[in-house]
Scaffold this active site. Structure first.
Site, PDB file in Angstrom:
ATOM      1  N   CYS A 151      -1.614 -38.626  43.581  1.00 48.64           N
ATOM      2  CA  CYS A 151      -1.863 -39.818  42.744  1.00 48.64           C
ATOM      3  C   CYS A 151      -3.329 -39.971  42.345  1.00 48.64           C
ATOM      4  O   CYS A 151      -3.642 -40.733  41.437  1.00 48.64           O
ATOM      5  CB  CYS A 151      -1.409 -41.075  43.469  1.00 48.64           C
ATOM      6  N   HIS A 291      -4.398 -47.389  40.622  1.00 50.22           N
ATOM      7  CA  HIS A 291      -3.156 -46.630  40.738  1.00 50.22           C
ATOM      8  C   HIS A 291      -2.007 -47.626  40.915  1.00 50.22           C
ATOM      9  O   HIS A 291      -2.118 -48.591  41.671  1.00 50.22           O
ATOM     10  CB  HIS A 291      -3.228 -45.689  41.937  1.00 50.22           C
ATOM     11  N   ASN A 321       5.872 -46.005  40.362  1.00 52.89           N
ATOM     12  CA  ASN A 321       4.729 -45.150  40.692  1.00 52.89           C
ATOM     13  C   ASN A 321       4.889 -43.807  39.973  1.00 52.89           C
ATOM     14  O   ASN A 321       5.785 -43.034  40.306  1.00 52.89           O
ATOM     15  CB  ASN A 321       4.691 -44.973  42.216  1.00 52.89           C
TER      16      ASN A 321
HETATM   17  N1  ACO Z   1      15.997 -51.348  50.078  1.00 46.08           N
HETATM   18  C1  ACO Z   1      16.268 -52.133  51.117  1.00 46.08           C
HETATM   19  N2  ACO Z   1      15.729 -51.934  52.339  1.00 46.08           N
HETATM   20  C2  ACO Z   1      14.873 -50.911  52.480  1.00 46.08           C
HETATM   21  C3  ACO Z   1      14.547 -50.049  51.409  1.00 46.08           C
HETATM   22  C4  ACO Z   1      15.158 -50.314  50.172  1.00 46.08           C
HETATM   23  N3  ACO Z   1      14.898 -49.556  49.081  1.00 46.08           N
HETATM   24  N4  ACO Z   1      13.672 -49.131  51.858  1.00 46.08           N
HETATM   25  C5  ACO Z   1      13.447 -49.389  53.158  1.00 46.08           C
HETATM   26  N5  ACO Z   1      14.177 -50.459  53.522  1.00 46.08           N
HETATM   27  C6  ACO Z   1      14.249 -51.103  54.834  1.00 46.08           C
HETATM   28  C7  ACO Z   1      13.808 -50.195  55.947  1.00 46.08           C
HETATM   29  O1  ACO Z   1      14.885 -49.385  56.364  1.00 46.08           O
HETATM   30  C8  ACO Z   1      13.377 -51.193  56.995  1.00 46.08           C
HETATM   31  O2  ACO Z   1      14.532 -51.663  57.637  1.00 46.08           O
HETATM   32  P1  ACO Z   1      14.525 -51.905  59.231  1.00 46.08           P
HETATM   33  O3  ACO Z   1      13.470 -52.948  59.460  1.00 46.08           O
HETATM   34  O4  ACO Z   1      15.907 -52.357  59.500  1.00 46.08           O
HETATM   35  O5  ACO Z   1      14.162 -50.588  59.820  1.00 46.08           O
HETATM   36  C9  ACO Z   1      12.815 -52.346  56.169  1.00 46.08           C
HETATM   37  O6  ACO Z   1      13.331 -52.188  54.843  1.00 46.08           O
HETATM   38  C10 ACO Z   1      11.312 -52.349  56.134  1.00 46.08           C
HETATM   39  O7  ACO Z   1      10.888 -51.053  55.775  1.00 46.08           O
HETATM   40  P2  ACO Z   1       9.378 -50.707  55.695  1.00 46.08           P
HETATM   41  O8  ACO Z   1       9.203 -49.271  55.342  1.00 46.08           O
HETATM   42  O9  ACO Z   1       8.708 -51.228  56.913  1.00 46.08           O
HETATM   43  O10 ACO Z   1       8.938 -51.621  54.437  1.00 46.08           O
HETATM   44  P3  ACO Z   1       7.514 -51.920  53.899  1.00 46.08           P
HETATM   45  O11 ACO Z   1       7.279 -53.360  53.861  1.00 46.08           O
HETATM   46  O12 ACO Z   1       6.450 -51.053  54.524  1.00 46.08           O
HETATM   47  O13 ACO Z   1       7.643 -51.439  52.378  1.00 46.08           O
HETATM   48  C11 ACO Z   1       7.084 -49.586  50.968  1.00 46.08           C
HETATM   49  C12 ACO Z   1       7.980 -50.116  52.078  1.00 46.08           C
HETATM   50  C13 ACO Z   1       7.335 -50.385  49.708  1.00 46.08           C
HETATM   51  C14 ACO Z   1       7.407 -48.136  50.731  1.00 46.08           C
HETATM   52  C15 ACO Z   1       5.608 -49.750  51.383  1.00 46.08           C
HETATM   53  O14 ACO Z   1       5.417 -49.281  52.679  1.00 46.08           O
HETATM   54  C16 ACO Z   1       4.668 -49.041  50.452  1.00 46.08           C
HETATM   55  O15 ACO Z   1       4.493 -49.426  49.311  1.00 46.08           O
HETATM   56  N6  ACO Z   1       3.975 -48.006  50.946  1.00 46.08           N
HETATM   57  C17 ACO Z   1       2.999 -47.292  50.138  1.00 46.08           C
HETATM   58  C18 ACO Z   1       3.667 -46.327  49.251  1.00 46.08           C
HETATM   59  C19 ACO Z   1       2.680 -45.800  48.261  1.00 46.08           C
HETATM   60  O16 ACO Z   1       1.909 -46.548  47.738  1.00 46.08           O
HETATM   61  N7  ACO Z   1       2.657 -44.522  48.018  1.00 46.08           N
HETATM   62  C20 ACO Z   1       1.627 -44.087  47.082  1.00 46.08           C
HETATM   63  C21 ACO Z   1       1.378 -42.744  47.072  1.00 46.08           C
HETATM   64  S1  ACO Z   1       2.667 -41.881  46.251  1.00 46.08           S
HETATM   65  C22 ACO Z   1       2.088 -40.296  45.939  1.00 46.08           C
HETATM   66  O17 ACO Z   1       1.019 -39.917  46.300  1.00 46.08           O
HETATM   67  C23 ACO Z   1       3.037 -39.381  45.227  1.00 46.08           C
END
Ligand code: ACO
Length: 364
Positions: A151, A291, A321
């Site tokens: 990214c 980003h 993204n």
């Molecule tokens: N729908 C519903 N529930 C979901 C989903 C979904 N799509 N995905 C995960 N969950 C659930 C999980 O299973 C978890 O359930 P549990 O508590 O029963 O285990 C719960 O939601 C919380 O999951 P987390 O992963 O803790 O959620 P979080 O608040 O961290 O959000 C997210 C997840 C949006 C991915 C966040 O962590 C994020 O944005 N991370 C950064 C990602 C990013 O910016 N990447 C950039 C680089 S990409 C690149 O370089 C190509």
């Protein structure tokens, strides 16, 4: 292996050594070079973007995996994303964006001296997507190569192009960031498939003697975090086999929470560093183009800088993204929406797989 500037005993020798020139001639040559490239900077002469026409909404995602529109929007801000057609490769997306940027710059494509493509989803391992794009643009034998910084790829590319321009090698460089992330997404993994989209953004970079243009660019990386965001298979470390495919290792894997925490800190620290280094206060920044991964990461940056969210250009609700393509697509849209004015200071910030992170400030 010793570099060109080293002899076989590792001792530093002049790069002019092989030319067998006298020290006086070497000095005159260095002065000539520095005089001719003195005061050259890089400006963005043209921008372009392309996103595929197919829109994939959160409501459609609800039918594909166990998720909800509410979860996706509250956790990320994403409402929909674009998906390339099966016969559209990354270089095809890049071609549309490149043509738009060349037209916006109003240059003859034959003025372009170098083609750079930043991508995490290349057409194939090799040849580079930049070579595929060069062929589609009909620009042989212009040099072309890819940049792999996930990214952060656009800002890495900006720094590479800026160096080639400042050292006088090229006056016009085409930098394209293009991603077909849908091709490397596991559509059964709800924790990643809701996040990504396809698209391409491009800029034509031009040498300028004007003070407007690139003010500074900072690049960073920490490979010790390579496992938290990656496509494990498909390279030399893990060639694709039926077993690999069965385990879905050819797709993006991410420890979302860990990436989130590191992204927040890395982006905030590098932005503060670049502002401080250049004695620019956050209030002097007219527009921040970050980003586009997650609204919560962006609002945390806004809080740390003490800037209102309306100072940030956001389009992730429409595209998700798009990795390296996110920043240049946002830049092209910010220009189209008349958000950028001559003399404006624009701040860019990115982070991604590697981990890599980067920031830049330009004067528009
Ligand atoms: N729908 C519903 N529930 C979901 C989903 C979904 N799509 N995905 C995960 N969950 C659930 C999980 O299973 C978890 O359930 P549990 O508590 O029963 O285990 C719960 O939601 C919380 O999951 P987390 O992963 O803790 O959620 P979080 O608040 O961290 O959000 C997210 C997840 C949006 C991915 C966040 O962590 C994020 O944005 N991370 C950064 C990602 C990013 O910016 N990447 C950039 C680089 S990409 C690149 O370089 C190509």
């Amino acid at each position: 292996m010793p570099s060109a500037a080293e002899n076989t005993k590792g001792k530093q020798v002049s790069p002019f050594h092989e030319c067998n020139t006298s020290p006086l001639i070497q000095l005159a040559f260095s002065s000539l070079i520095s005089a001719s490239v003195k005061n050259i900077s890089t400006r963005i002469a043209g921008v372009g973007a392309y996103t595929p026409s197919r829109v994939l909404t959160n409501q459609e995602m609800e039918k594909m995996v166990d998720t909800t529109h509410e979860w996706i929007t509250t956790r990320t801000g994403i409402q929909e994303r674009r998906i390339a057609a099966p016969d559209e490769a990354t270089s095809d997306l890049a071609l549309h964006a490149a043509r738009a940027a060349i037209s916006d710059a109003g240059i003859d494509p034959r003025q372009i001296g170098l083609i750079l493509v930043a991508t995490a989803s290349p057409d194939m391992l090799f040849p580079s997507t930049a070579c595929m794009l060069q062929q589609k643009l009909g620009l042989a034998p212009v040099p072309a190569f890819d940049i792999s910084a996930a990214c952060s790829g656009f800002l890495y590319g900006l720094q590479i192009a800026h160096q080639f321009i400042c050292n006088g090698t090229h006056s016009h460089i085409l930098l394209v960031s293009a991603e077909k992330l849908s091709a490397i997404t596991n559509w059964k993994d709800r924790s990643t498939c809701v996040l990504f989209g396809d698209g391409a953004g491009a800029v034509v970079l031009e040498a300028t003697h004007n003070s407007r243009g690139v003010i500074d660019i900072l690049l960073r990386a920490d490979g010790s975090y390579h496992e938290i965001l990656r496509v494990p298979a498909g390279g030399s470390a893990m060639p694709v086999t039926p077993d690999v495919i069965q385990q879905n290792l050819q797709f993006i894997q991410m420890s979302g929470k860990e990436v989130f925490k590191l992204a927040v800190t890395a982006m905030q620290d590098i932005v503060e560093e670049i502002l401080e280094k250049n004695q620019i206060s956050p209030q002097e920044i007219a527009c921040v183009i970050p980003h586009q991964a997650n609204t919560r990461i962006i609002s945390a940056l806004a809080d740390r800088l003490g800037l209102p969210m309306d100072r940030f250009f956001l389009n992730l609700h429409r595209y998700g993204n798009m990795s390296a393509a996110s920043i240049p697509v946002a830049l092209a849209e910010a220009k189209a929406e008349a958000r950028l004015h001559p003399g404006d200071k624009i701040l860019f910030a990115a982070f991604g797989g590697g981990l890599t992170w980067a920031s830049a400030i330009i004067e528009w």
